[in-house]
Design a protein around this motif. Structure first.
Motif, mmCIF file in Angstrom:
data_model
loop_
_atom_site.group_PDB
_atom_site.id
_atom_site.type_symbol
_atom_site.label_atom_id
_atom_site.label_comp_id
_atom_site.label_asym_id
_atom_site.label_seq_id
_atom_site.Cartn_x
_atom_site.Cartn_y
_atom_site.Cartn_z
ATOM 1 N N LEU A 1 0.855 -1.193 0.000
ATOM 2 C CA LEU A 1 0.000 0.000 0.000
ATOM 3 C C LEU A 1 0.890 1.242 0.000
ATOM 4 C CD1 LEU A 1 -3.001 0.827 0.319
ATOM 5 C CD2 LEU A 1 -2.569 0.985 2.740
ATOM 6 N N PRO A 2 0.894 2.011 -1.089
ATOM 7 C CA PRO A 2 1.706 3.218 -1.085
ATOM 8 C C PRO A 2 1.225 4.153 0.028
ATOM 9 C CG PRO A 2 0.776 2.808 -3.260
ATOM 10 C CD PRO A 2 0.106 1.883 -2.321
ATOM 11 N N PHE B 1 0.917 7.258 0.236
ATOM 12 C CA PHE B 1 0.008 8.364 -0.083
ATOM 13 C C PHE B 1 -1.435 7.881 -0.186
ATOM 14 C CE2 PHE B 1 1.470 6.856 -4.192
ATOM 15 C CZ PHE B 1 0.326 6.856 -4.958
ATOM 16 N N LEU B 2 -1.599 6.631 -0.625
ATOM 17 C CA LEU B 2 -2.966 6.095 -0.665
ATOM 18 C C LEU B 2 -3.517 5.959 0.751
ATOM 19 C CD1 LEU B 2 -3.069 3.284 -3.343
ATOM 20 C CD2 LEU B 2 -3.973 5.584 -3.452
ATOM 21 N N VAL C 1 -4.383 9.398 2.081
ATOM 22 C CA VAL C 1 -5.612 9.963 1.507
ATOM 23 C C VAL C 1 -6.842 9.266 2.084
ATOM 24 C CG1 VAL C 1 -6.923 10.227 -0.625
ATOM 25 C CG2 VAL C 1 -4.503 10.726 -0.609
ATOM 26 N N GLY D 1 12.285 9.572 4.745
ATOM 27 C CA GLY D 1 11.874 9.706 3.356
ATOM 28 C C GLY D 1 10.361 9.654 3.224
ATOM 29 N N LEU E 1 8.274 12.721 3.613
ATOM 30 C CA LEU E 1 8.147 13.552 2.411
ATOM 31 C C LEU E 1 6.721 13.503 1.869
ATOM 32 C CD1 LEU E 1 10.837 14.618 1.041
ATOM 33 C CD2 LEU E 1 10.362 13.000 -0.737
ATOM 34 N N ILE E 2 6.183 12.295 1.783
ATOM 35 C CA ILE E 2 4.849 12.109 1.224
ATOM 36 C C ILE E 2 3.780 12.504 2.232
ATOM 37 C CG2 ILE E 2 3.258 10.368 0.382
ATOM 38 C CD1 ILE E 2 5.817 8.912 -0.606
ATOM 39 N N ARG F 1 3.334 16.076 2.556
ATOM 40 C CA ARG F 1 2.686 16.639 1.383
ATOM 41 C C ARG F 1 1.168 16.448 1.478
ATOM 42 N NH1 ARG F 1 4.465 17.680 -3.668
ATOM 43 N NH2 ARG F 1 2.825 17.878 -5.201
ATOM 44 N N VAL F 2 0.734 15.237 1.808
ATOM 45 C CA VAL F 2 -0.701 14.968 1.849
ATOM 46 C C VAL F 2 -1.378 15.815 2.921
ATOM 47 C CG1 VAL F 2 -2.450 13.204 2.200
ATOM 48 C CG2 VAL F 2 -0.363 12.622 1.033
ATOM 49 N N PHE G 1 11.993 20.392 1.430
ATOM 50 C CA PHE G 1 12.670 19.710 0.337
ATOM 51 C C PHE G 1 11.855 19.811 -0.951
ATOM 52 C CE2 PHE G 1 12.984 15.796 -2.157
ATOM 53 C CZ PHE G 1 14.323 15.767 -2.448
ATOM 54 N N ASN G 2 10.547 19.544 -0.826
ATOM 55 C CA ASN G 2 9.672 19.586 -1.995
ATOM 56 C C ASN G 2 9.699 20.931 -2.679
ATOM 57 O OD1 ASN G 2 8.292 17.302 -2.785
ATOM 58 N ND2 ASN G 2 7.080 17.312 -0.913
ATOM 59 N N ILE G 3 9.473 21.976 -1.878
ATOM 60 C CA ILE G 3 9.404 23.325 -2.446
ATOM 61 C C ILE G 3 10.738 23.694 -3.079
ATOM 62 C CG2 ILE G 3 9.137 25.754 -1.860
ATOM 63 C CD1 ILE G 3 7.285 24.737 0.444
ATOM 64 N N ILE H 1 13.732 7.493 -1.857
ATOM 65 C CA ILE H 1 12.708 8.391 -2.381
ATOM 66 C C ILE H 1 13.267 9.801 -2.588
ATOM 67 C CG2 ILE H 1 11.757 8.974 -0.113
ATOM 68 C CD1 ILE H 1 9.006 8.621 -1.830
ATOM 69 N N TYR I 1 7.349 14.381 -9.300
ATOM 70 C CA TYR I 1 8.703 14.241 -9.838
ATOM 71 C C TYR I 1 8.816 13.084 -10.818
ATOM 72 C CZ TYR I 1 9.675 17.122 -5.833
ATOM 73 O OH TYR I 1 9.652 18.111 -4.908
#
Lengths: 513, 330
Positions: free
Chosen positions: A149-150, A152-153, A156, A451, A454-455, A458-459, A469-471, B159, B255
């Motif tokens: 399961l990623p 980000f899923l 969400v 790491g 990071l996701i 974001r969510v 880092f993203n920006i 990642i 990305y």
């Protein structure tokens, strides 16, 4: 030992420098740092471009620019030289950006790590002890699912279902759960319990009936007194839970045969119960530091109690009293947080929709420490869960495999042959040896979690290091990306180093050379 | 288990055949394998491969007028159960806000997942195996240098470096992205293969080959590598599952694969805000992300079982056949 540490540190620094070089080059060549200005139609765009090139040395090729950055970064390692990690595209020093961003990420990652370790290891142990039971097979499937399961899923889904549905339920004002959901929860709890008990069909039916019945009764009772709108433990609930902790901790760690441990646990429990009434006044004016000092005091008092009662197996008694004191103390603090819940819900900024889906705090909310604590809790709850899920599956599997392997060893057979009870065999012989390989895995996993943040960030729109880092990566802003990288790389290296050291401490067979 | 092992030995089958038979008789793994092939075969046949058109009549980029608010027309409940029969309808997975056919978009995403799995896992496996083999075989300073390089790459979370690499190559196309990501995902395999080589190189058959005058390359590829194949294949299957997650996560962050090309992560990211009004835009890509990863994990578990039957894995079948054989027995 010392030469091992020195050599490891030197090797780590070398690794770090080379990894930074690669990161720097890759980031610098990943795009055009002047893109935003080139597209701009401000009259002074040309001037700004020139200014940026000059101040960030963009005319120097990246491989050379790296050494300028390295010279500044090296200053951070020694105490008396200025720490300079460069500036971002708006000329804000990275050393100013990082601490704020790091606070949110550290909170997220450390909470997720601790939760994943606790729940992962407990689930793994139960799976191993009940090998091939329905619970074990179920957890195997769940861990496979979580592996696939990623994150980000998962994030969400948590956001859309847990947060929004819970908020809808709370804000509907109708606090009752309803008959059907209560029944479903009770049946699920019963099913899990009967799978845990395994054994004969009769035992399982009894376990199912008792746990499902108790759950149903409890939920029905809580529902009847409107507990979900006005939560809190009260004197009765507190008493019940502390007794539960005393009994549970003693049973698992020492066994009821050990009267000294039982006595220590009871004293610690009584003190905690007394503190529950005594401290309410102090809590009203507490800060985070008061709680910290109280916590340390609790542990110290429990340590002394255990020491005095001691007896032949002093270490065990101390462990039991300290764990009872710690858990009961947590309960007392948690109860104080629950008492602030109605005020938090009623606050106009919250407006009965407590579980937040974005950000790390409610803008404009002000109140005492408890209210703000709840605010942080509701904001970090879902991100932490979604981050925990990443590691949880892995730890479950490793704990299960580890315990099964340990239970195969000769010293376990010896322990059983000596006539030790199964509880002692598991907690004192198997459990400790099982922890050795897990240490390494937990340490190696820190990098993965950082790491993963990071996701998650974001969510849930948390402005932590992942967001930084993203920006920055999107703007090809090399210096903040490097600042982010240096922090997570040092954390990862540090944890690996600690794992190696603790490995040597935990396992006498390992000799560092 | 013991009985089958003896009968296998009597017929005198090769190691490879034994492993193959163990894998094929593992129901979970075989069913997963067939399903995985079916999913990818379906997606390729639907959208077509390169210039060859598929059987699906819409493409994944052209907006069309939306019908019925873009609701999915797929129906799988047969009529005799009260449903509207099994049919695909005009837009089985619905349409996006601008009317693009979502079935085509999802299938394109699945296809790209497949490309990423093959290329990323392929590049990472080959690179990791070569590095690990050389380091483990030659030992000494070669090993030291290669392992330090591995350490350098391990320090950077996949990642993070994936995001940077994806930012560089995402615009160039799916294949470039997958290969570039493969170049930063080989460390785990390299360490495993090295450990395997370190122990295998001390064995008698290597000694014998060396005495017979075999060159280093021949010993590495003809003698040691076939014996280390189990480790490589199992690790490759894990990388393949991780590849799906890495690519979708990167595409989700922006990305990875860029529009107009489709990725399942990108689809989720684009339609996440419409979750409450058009949930199907979330569910279909989510399902097609999780399902292949889950199937590959099951296949990997079956492979591990097949290569190393001493390590008992989790299998309902085995517990039912041999209740007394547990891991408690060494």
């Amino acid at each position: 030992m010392l030469s091992f540490i020195v050599r490891r540190i030197l090797a780590s620094i070398l690794t770090l420098v080379v990894a930074s070089f690669i990161m720097y080059i890759l980031t610098a060549y990943s795009g055009d740092p002047l893109m935003d200005l080139r597209g701009s139609n401000a009259p002074n765009a040309q001037l700004l471009i020139g200014q940026r090139i000059e101040r960030l040395n963009l005319d120097v090729p990246p491989p050379l620019r790296f050494f300028g950055w390295l010279a500044g970064a090296a200053g951070c390692l020694t105490p008396f030289t200025p720490c300079d990690l460069g500036t971002d595209l708006n000329y804000t020093a990275v050393t100013q950006l990082l601490p704020n961003a790091a606070a949110a990420t550290v909170r997220l990652v450390s909470a997720a790590t601790i939760l994943a370790i606790i729940f992962g290891i407990i689930t793994g142990i139960v799976s191993a002890l009940r090998q091939y039971s329905a619970f074990d097979l179920g957890m195997t499937f769940v861990s496979f699912l979580l592996y696939s399961l990623p994150s980000f899923l998962a994030a969400v889904l948590l956001k859309e279902f847990v947060a929004i549905d819970f908020n809808n339920w709370i804000s509907s004002g109708d606090s009752s759960i309803g008959f059907i959901p209560t029944l479903v929860v009770a049946l699920i709890v019963g099913a899990i319990m009967q799978a845990l008990v395994a054994g004969s069909a009769r035992n399982r039916v009894i376990a199912f009936a008792i746990s499902a019945g108790a759950t149903f009764g409890l939920l029905y009772f809580l529902d009847a007194i409107d507990w979900f709108q006005n939560p809190g433990l009260g004197w009765g609930g507190m008493l019940l839970l502390i007794v539960g902790i005393v009994v549970g901790v003693t049973a698992v760690l020492a066994g009821f045969g050990n009267r000294r441990a039982l006595l220590g646990a009871v004293i610690a429990g009584v003190l905690a119960y007394a503190a529950f009434f005594a401290l309410q006044g102090l809590f009203a004016i507490s800060t985070i530091w008061t709680i910290g000092i109280l916590g340390l005091a609790t542990l110290a008092v429990c340590f002394v109690i255990g020491w005095v009662i001691g007896g032949p197996d002093r270490g065990q008694v101390i462990r039991v009293t300290m764990l009872v004191g710690f858990l009961s103390g947590l309960l007392v603090v948690a109860d104080r947080y629950l008492q602030s819940w109605p005020a938090y819900l009623a606050s106009p900024r919250i407006n009965n929709r407590p579980i937040a889906t974005v950000g790390e705090q409610t803008v404009g909310l002000s109140g005492d420490m408890w209210l703000m604590g709840l605010d942080t809790f509701t904001h970090f709850l879902l991100p932490t869960i979604s981050l925990t899920l990443i590691s949880f599956a892995g730890y479950t599997r490793y704990a299960r495999a580890g315990l099964l392997e340990v239970m195969n060893q000769d010293y376990i057979r010896t322990a059983r042959a000596k006539g030790l009870s199964e509880r002692v065999v598991i907690t004192r012989h198997a459990f400790r040896n099982m922890l050795i390989p897990i240490t390494t895995i937990v340490a190696a996993d820190i990098g993965v979690l950082l790491g993963g943040a990071l996701i998650t960030e974001r969510v849930f729109a948390i402005s932590g290091m992942g967001a930084l880092f993203n920006i920055s990566l999107n703007r090809v802003d090399v210096n903040p990306v490097m600042g982010y990288f240096i922090v997570i790389a040092i954390t990862a290296i540090l944890f690996n180093f600690l794992a190696d050291l603790s490995y040597a401490l935990l396992d006498p067979r390992v000799r560092v050379k | 288990m013991t009985n089958t092992a003896i009968s296998d030995a009597e017929v005198g089958q090769s190691q490879a055949r034994l492993i193959f038979r163990r894998f094929v008789t593992n129901k979970t793994a075989m069913v997963s394998f067939v399903l995985l092939i079916a999913i990818f075969g379906f997606s390729i046949s639907a959208i077509g491969l390169g210039p060859i058109p598929g059987w699906w009549h819409y493409n994944f980029y052209a907006p069309m007028p939306t019908a019925n608010e873009g609701r999915p027309t797929l129906s799988i409940i047969p009529e005799w159960l009260g449903g509207s029969g099994i049919s695909l309808g005009d837009h089985p997975f619905g349409q996006t806000r601008i009317g693009v056919d979502y079935f085509a978009a999802t299938m394109r995403g699945v296809q790209n997942s497949f490309v990423v799995i093959v290329l990323l896992a392929g590049v990472a496996t080959v690179l990791g195996t070569v590095v690990g083999a050389i380091a483990g075989y030659y030992r000494g300073w070669v090993d030291a240098v290669l392992m330090r390089i591995t350490d350098v790459f391990i320090v950077i979370p996949t990642i993070v470096v994936g995001a940077v690499v994806g930012r560089m190559t995402g615009g160039l196309g799916v294949s470039f992205l997958a290969i570039a990501l493969g170049l930063v995902a080989w460390m785990g395999i390299a360490r495993l293969v090295r450990a395997e080589f370190l122990s295998l190189r001390e064995r008698e058959f290597v000694e014998a080959a060396r005495v017979a005058g075999a060159s280093d390359a021949r010993i590495i590829f003809k003698h040691i590598l076939p014996n280390a194949m189990g480790v490589v294949i199992v690790a490759a299957s894990l990388i393949a599952a991780a590849a799906i997650l890495l690519e979708t996560a990167l595409s989700y962050l922006g990305y990875g694969i860029h529009a107009p090309e489709r990725s399942l992560g990108l689809l989720v990211s684009e339609n996440q805000s419409a979750f409450s009004t058009r949930p199907w835009l979330f569910w279909y890509p989510a399902f097609f992300t999780v399902a292949p990863a889950l199937l590959i994990n099951f296949i990997g578990d079956g492979l591990r079982d097949a290569f190393d039957p001493r390590q008992k894995r989790f299998s309902i079948r085995r517990t039912k056949e041999l209740p007394e054989t547990t891991e408690q027995r060494s």
